[in-house]
Design a protein around this motif. Structure first.
Motif, mmCIF file in Angstrom:
data_model
loop_
_atom_site.group_PDB
_atom_site.id
_atom_site.type_symbol
_atom_site.label_atom_id
_atom_site.label_comp_id
_atom_site.label_asym_id
_atom_site.label_seq_id
_atom_site.Cartn_x
_atom_site.Cartn_y
_atom_site.Cartn_z
ATOM 1 N N ALA A 1 32.444 48.549 40.675
ATOM 2 C CA ALA A 1 32.051 49.186 39.418
ATOM 3 C C ALA A 1 30.798 48.555 38.815
ATOM 4 C CB ALA A 1 33.205 49.145 38.430
ATOM 5 N N MET A 2 30.704 47.221 38.842
ATOM 6 C CA MET A 2 29.556 46.561 38.217
ATOM 7 C C MET A 2 28.430 46.313 39.217
ATOM 8 S SD MET A 2 31.610 43.992 35.673
ATOM 9 C CE MET A 2 30.303 43.631 34.522
ATOM 10 N N GLY B 1 42.009 39.554 43.707
ATOM 11 C CA GLY B 1 41.024 40.016 44.674
ATOM 12 C C GLY B 1 40.763 41.510 44.534
ATOM 13 N N LEU B 2 41.850 42.255 44.447
ATOM 14 C CA LEU B 2 41.771 43.709 44.335
ATOM 15 C C LEU B 2 41.024 44.091 43.055
ATOM 16 C CD1 LEU B 2 42.911 46.071 45.975
ATOM 17 C CD2 LEU B 2 44.922 46.037 44.512
ATOM 18 N N PHE B 3 41.378 43.397 41.973
ATOM 19 C CA PHE B 3 40.746 43.625 40.676
ATOM 20 C C PHE B 3 39.256 43.288 40.753
ATOM 21 C CE2 PHE B 3 39.614 41.230 36.690
ATOM 22 C CZ PHE B 3 39.422 42.338 35.888
ATOM 23 N N GLY B 4 38.944 42.141 41.341
ATOM 24 C CA GLY B 4 37.553 41.727 41.476
ATOM 25 C C GLY B 4 36.768 42.722 42.319
ATOM 26 N N TYR B 5 37.419 43.219 43.362
ATOM 27 C CA TYR B 5 36.774 44.201 44.227
ATOM 28 C C TYR B 5 36.462 45.479 43.443
ATOM 29 C CZ TYR B 5 36.218 47.571 48.012
ATOM 30 O OH TYR B 5 35.745 48.556 48.833
ATOM 31 N N ALA B 6 37.434 45.936 42.661
ATOM 32 C CA ALA B 6 37.248 47.180 41.920
ATOM 33 C C ALA B 6 36.222 47.010 40.803
ATOM 34 C CB ALA B 6 38.587 47.640 41.328
ATOM 35 N N PHE C 1 42.546 48.688 35.524
ATOM 36 C CA PHE C 1 41.713 48.996 36.681
ATOM 37 C C PHE C 1 42.545 49.350 37.900
ATOM 38 C CE2 PHE C 1 37.755 48.053 34.783
ATOM 39 C CZ PHE C 1 36.816 48.599 35.643
ATOM 40 N N THR C 2 43.585 48.557 38.144
ATOM 41 C CA THR C 2 44.400 48.830 39.318
ATOM 42 C C THR C 2 45.075 50.188 39.158
ATOM 43 O OG1 THR C 2 44.854 46.476 39.147
ATOM 44 C CG2 THR C 2 45.939 47.643 40.909
ATOM 45 N N MET C 3 45.581 50.450 37.963
ATOM 46 C CA MET C 3 46.224 51.734 37.699
ATOM 47 C C MET C 3 45.246 52.891 37.882
ATOM 48 S SD MET C 3 49.208 52.093 37.443
ATOM 49 C CE MET C 3 50.469 52.895 36.532
ATOM 50 N N LYS C 4 44.050 52.734 37.283
ATOM 51 C CA LYS C 4 43.054 53.807 37.333
ATOM 52 C C LYS C 4 42.709 54.124 38.793
ATOM 53 C CE LYS C 4 38.141 54.382 36.531
ATOM 54 N NZ LYS C 4 37.556 53.634 37.633
ATOM 55 N N GLU C 5 42.502 53.072 39.586
ATOM 56 C CA GLU C 5 42.145 53.289 40.981
ATOM 57 C C GLU C 5 43.313 53.850 41.772
ATOM 58 O OE1 GLU C 5 39.105 52.732 42.369
ATOM 59 O OE2 GLU C 5 38.226 52.058 40.475
ATOM 60 N N ALA D 1 45.241 54.496 47.800
ATOM 61 C CA ALA D 1 46.600 54.146 48.233
ATOM 62 C C ALA D 1 46.767 52.634 48.317
ATOM 63 C CB ALA D 1 46.896 54.785 49.589
ATOM 64 N N LEU D 2 45.665 51.921 48.645
ATOM 65 C CA LEU D 2 45.745 50.468 48.687
ATOM 66 C C LEU D 2 45.912 49.895 47.272
ATOM 67 C CD1 LEU D 2 43.060 49.698 51.389
ATOM 68 C CD2 LEU D 2 45.542 49.600 51.621
ATOM 69 N N PHE D 3 45.216 50.512 46.309
ATOM 70 C CA PHE D 3 45.428 50.088 44.921
ATOM 71 C C PHE D 3 46.858 50.386 44.478
ATOM 72 C CE2 PHE D 3 40.850 49.795 44.841
ATOM 73 C CZ PHE D 3 40.639 48.717 44.002
#
Lengths: 257, 298, 284
Positions: free
Chosen positions: C134-135, C124-129, B35-39, B270-272
């Motif tokens: 996404a969900m 946090g970043l993962f949860g946010y995304a 997810f982090t990579m994709k974003e 960019a934040l990701f």
């Protein structure tokens, strides 16, 4: 016995772990340049007594003592402990080389006590390893870790390490109990060589070993309060052939222990 | 007979269910990475990896996304924390494992445990009301108290428990025979500690420091609260090069936390990307710590 | 006195100093928070919600409720997964010759180790995304709990595994010898014996949720109102401290909230220590 020079001596020496009395009023004279063996069933306090000569028991906070232990007629309790341990070396039951090179293991003590010069150290290391009869096996690998040696070699390395600080007395706490028979034999031969220059006190649970290597034997046994007492002390020949105490005879002949 | 079949059925089902639970952590790690990579991909594509890493300006409004200032901020604050915290942590570890009497250990160790339990937001608050005003008294033009030095001090206290605990454990794990062997040769206690115990525990001690480093790099909230958060490459504010630590800065973690909730488009991406850089950095640090620990075990 | 013992005295002085400094730091941080925070703590402080806006007025009622929800929901996700994983790793992974299973176990271990090193802002970043965006769970207790669960799963796995390992092998052998299968043995003998150890792990994780701020800063939304469902946003006590200090600059309220937080952590630590020492005496 009367003709011997006394190197170390205990006088009415008792030792307590907290309230528990482990050694009871022991009196003994350890003769110079001889091998003295301490025998007795396990738990009789022979190792504890051996560790009184270089004050290793100081490490246990609950230990208190009464009576006196002498080295060359001087009370060891009043000696500087660092100086005392320089004069009274020790070899342990399990070989405990430091995780350092063979050279650094042997040079460890001399460096502490002020020998810094590399060539002086090299001479000292070689002499000690030769005396400990391990030089020929390690001379090409002095930079290798001491832990890489076999158990028997490690123990002789530890003996070399003890010799390198030029002690007067070497205490050996069951030095061969973790070794195989061949390595044990080597250590025993070595002890016979070493007694020319050093006074040796050895704790062993192996009576044959005591009979083979020692000149004098001390027999310790616990009394009804589980405190260790010195039952009999004399020349090894006398102890093993004509013990004067029936308990010594029982132990020697394998009736208990 | 049927109950036997039922029992075997439950056993088999549970075995699968438990295996899946065991693999959940891997799944989470993979998901996080994906997810982090994709974003982050749009940012890497549109800005370019090198430009992102080496760019010194971060002006989302102008479409400028360089995170070098944040990399420097994270690096410098961690360095500061290490310089302040590591000597104290290591001395405490030696004290607890080799020197302190039992009753003192029973005071010091719970104190350190409590330090480990204090929430980072409380450290941040403490930093704002105690450390920052203290640092502000250092006479230098433009010194507001908020900045790398305050953040380093706060961070040093935060990593103290990690480093002290693991180092203490490493020293305690050194075989007792080493200590006895050294003392029996007439070494003093201090000579035994410095020449035998610490060298023997060195791999464990180093990995303790590296793990502390990882924790420091990952700290977020306390950093936002005391470091000033300005996106500038930290520079010395007076003639003295050490005054760089009086400069305000922003960490990689802070960059993400402060801006993510309102960022959109390339800015968000960019934040990701910042997160990916942080993730990679910390993985490198942690795996080197693990490598050192394993090496020490053999 | 010779040089060697002088060096020793100097070195030992330094180590004593370090130990004392460590205690003083703890005492100063905790003492300062308590002295500044306690005067503001009244019964109303616990029973009223923050007024909101830029005033910083009001108490911490809604933040206590949110913190409580966060603990319960996060543990509901993380505890079964974590305990289950630990059971597999400690009870099932040993007795297999299958290469694929062994491979899976080492992959699982790698996952746990990696996860325990991930900094919370990444969760946090993962949860946010994933959860917030996404969900479409939005900034909510649900999103924040799912992200928070990632943080504590490794903690639960590690402590549970330790607890399971401390159960004597004889218990398992005794049960297996009576014809119980692996799961029956685990469920009826091993887990009850490891219960105290597992509960300290759960408590430790609850403490992590109480302390955590970074994850919730980017997933929980920060609403100061009392949450009414899983989809409500909210702010935990720790997050409230952050907003009070950084946005409203209400330092006295922040100190009082921090004092409650620290007191809570101290109580949790003490409870863990009591349980752990009871385990020790039971086994000693």
């Amino acid at each position: 016995m009367e003709t011997e020079v006394t190197r170390m001596q205990a006088e009415d020496y008792s030792l307590f772990y907290g309230k528990f009395k482990a050694l009871n009023k022991i009196n003994i004279k350890i003769p110079s340049n001889r091998i003295t063996a301490f025998i007795g069933p396990s738990g009789c306090g022979k190792s504890t007594f051996l560790r009184s000569f270089n004050r290793m028991n100081d490490l246990i906070p609950s230990v208190t003592t009464s009576g006196t232990v002498f080295l060359d007629n001087r009370d060891v309790a009043k000696e500087d402990v660092v100086e005392l341990r320089k004069k009274v070396g020790m070899v342990f039951q399990r070989p405990n080389p430091f995780p350092k090179s063979i050279f650094d293991n042997v040079a460890y003590g001399p460096r502490l006590h002020g020998t810094k010069n590399r060539s002086d150290l090299a001479v000292l290391v070689e002499r000690s390893l030769r005396q400990a009869a391990v030089w020929d096996e390690v001379k090409d690998d002095l930079h290798k870790s001491g832990m890489s040696l076999s158990g028997g070699q490690q123990q002789r390395l530890c003996i070399a390490r003890a010799i390198a600080v030029e002690p007067e007395v070497i205490l050996m706490d069951e030095p061969a109990s973790a070794l195989d028979p061949v390595a044990t034999l080597k250590i025993e031969e070595l002890m016979n060589e070493l007694k020319k220059n050093y006074t040796i006190a050895i704790v062993t649970h192996n009576m044959q070993q005591a009979g083979r290597v020692s000149d004098y034997t001390a027999f310790l046994l616990t009394d009804e309060n589980r405190a260790g007492n010195l039952i009999e002390f004399g020349s090894t020949k006398q102890i093993f052939t004509t013990p004067s105490d029936s308990r010594t005879e029982d132990y020697i002949s394998g009736r208990f222990g | 007979m049927t109950s036997g079949i039922r029992r075997t059925g439950i056993e088999k089902t549970m075995k699968v269910v438990l295996l899946i639970s065991a693999l959940a952590s891997v799944l989470i790690v993979v998901l996080i990475f994906l997810f982090t990579m994709k974003e982050a991909m749009p940012a890497f594509r549109e800005i370019g990896v090198w430009k992102l890493l080496s760019g010194t300006t971060w002006r989302p409004g102008n479409g400028e996304f360089g995170i070098l200032a944040m990399i420097a901020g994270s690096g410098l604050v961690t360095l500061g924390a290490v310089v302040i915290g590591v000597p104290l942590a290591l001395c405490t570890a030696v004290f607890l494992s080799e020197i302190a009497p039992e009753w003192i250990v029973r005071i010091v160790r719970p104190s350190i445990e409590l330090l480990a339990g204090i929430p980072s937001v409380v450290y941040g608050l403490f930093g704002m009301v105690v450390i920052v005003p203290l640092i502000r008294t250092i006479p230098a033009p433009g010194n507001a108290g908020y900045g790398l030095l305050s953040a380093s001090i706060v961070l040093a206290v935060m990593v103290l428990p990690t480093i002290a605990n693991i180092s203490e454990f490493a020293i305690r794990s050194v075989p007792r025979g080493y200590r006895e062997g050294s003392l029996a040769l007439g070494a003093t206690k201090w000579e035994t500690i410095s020449r035998v115990m610490i060298p023997a525990a060195r791999p464990g001690i180093i990995s303790a420091v590296v793990l502390g480093l990882g924790r420091a790099l990952g700290e977020t909230i306390a950093m936002i609260m005391v470091i000033g958060n300005s996106v500038v490459l930290p520079t010395a504010i007076t003639g003295n090069p050490l005054s760089i630590f009086l400069s305000r800065a922003r960490t990689l973690t802070g960059n993400i936390a402060v801006e993510i909730s309102y960022a959109t488009g390339v800015h968000e991406s960019a934040l990701f990307a910042t997160g990916v850089v942080l993730f990679v950095l910390i993985m490198l640090v942690n795996s080197s710590a693990r490598f050192l620990l394993n090496k020490g075990a053999h | 006195m010779n040089k060697r013992s002088r060096t020793q005295i100097a070195a030992f002085g330094m180590f004593w100093l370090a130990g004392i400094v460590a205690v003083l730091i703890m005492a100063f941080v905790v003492g300062y928070i308590m002295v500044k925070g306690l005067p503001g703590i009244t019964p109303e402080f616990f029973t009223t919600s923050p007024r909101g806006g830029l005033s910083g007025d009001g108490g911490i009622y809604s933040t206590i409720v949110t913190t409580f929800y966060m603990i319960v929901v996060t543990l509901a996700f993380a505890a079964p997964l974590g305990v289950g994983a630990a059971i597999y790793l400690s009870e099932y992974s040993g007795n297999t010759d299958k290469r694929i299973i062994r491979k899976l176990v080492s992959i699982a271990r790698f996952g746990v180790e990696t996860l325990s090193g991930v900094p919370s802002i990444i969760f946090g970043l993962f949860g946010y995304a994933l959860f917030v965006t996404a969900m479409h769970f939005g900034f909510s207790i649900l999103s924040a709990s799912l992200a928070g669960a990632c943080l504590i799963i490794p903690v639960i796995i590690r402590t549970t595994e330790e607890a399971l390992k401390s159960v004597p092998a004889g218990y398992r052998e005794g049960s297996l010898a009576l014809g119980a299968n692996r799961w029956e043995t685990t469920w009826k003998v091993v887990l009850p014996a490891a219960f105290r150890g597992i509960s300290t792990g759960i408590l430790l994780s609850a403490g992590r949720i109480v302390s955590e701020t970074a994850i919730f800063f980017v997933t929980l939304g920060g609403s100061y109102r009392v949450p009414h469902s899983l989809m409500s946003g909210g702010r935990s006590m720790a997050l409230h401290v952050y907003y009070l200090a950084m946005e409203t600059r209400a330092f006295d309220k922040a100190m009082s909230t921090a004092a409650v937080l620290v007191a809570l952590i101290v109580v949790m630590n003490l409870t863990i220590n009591v349980i752990t020492s009871k385990i020790a005496t039971k086994q000693g």
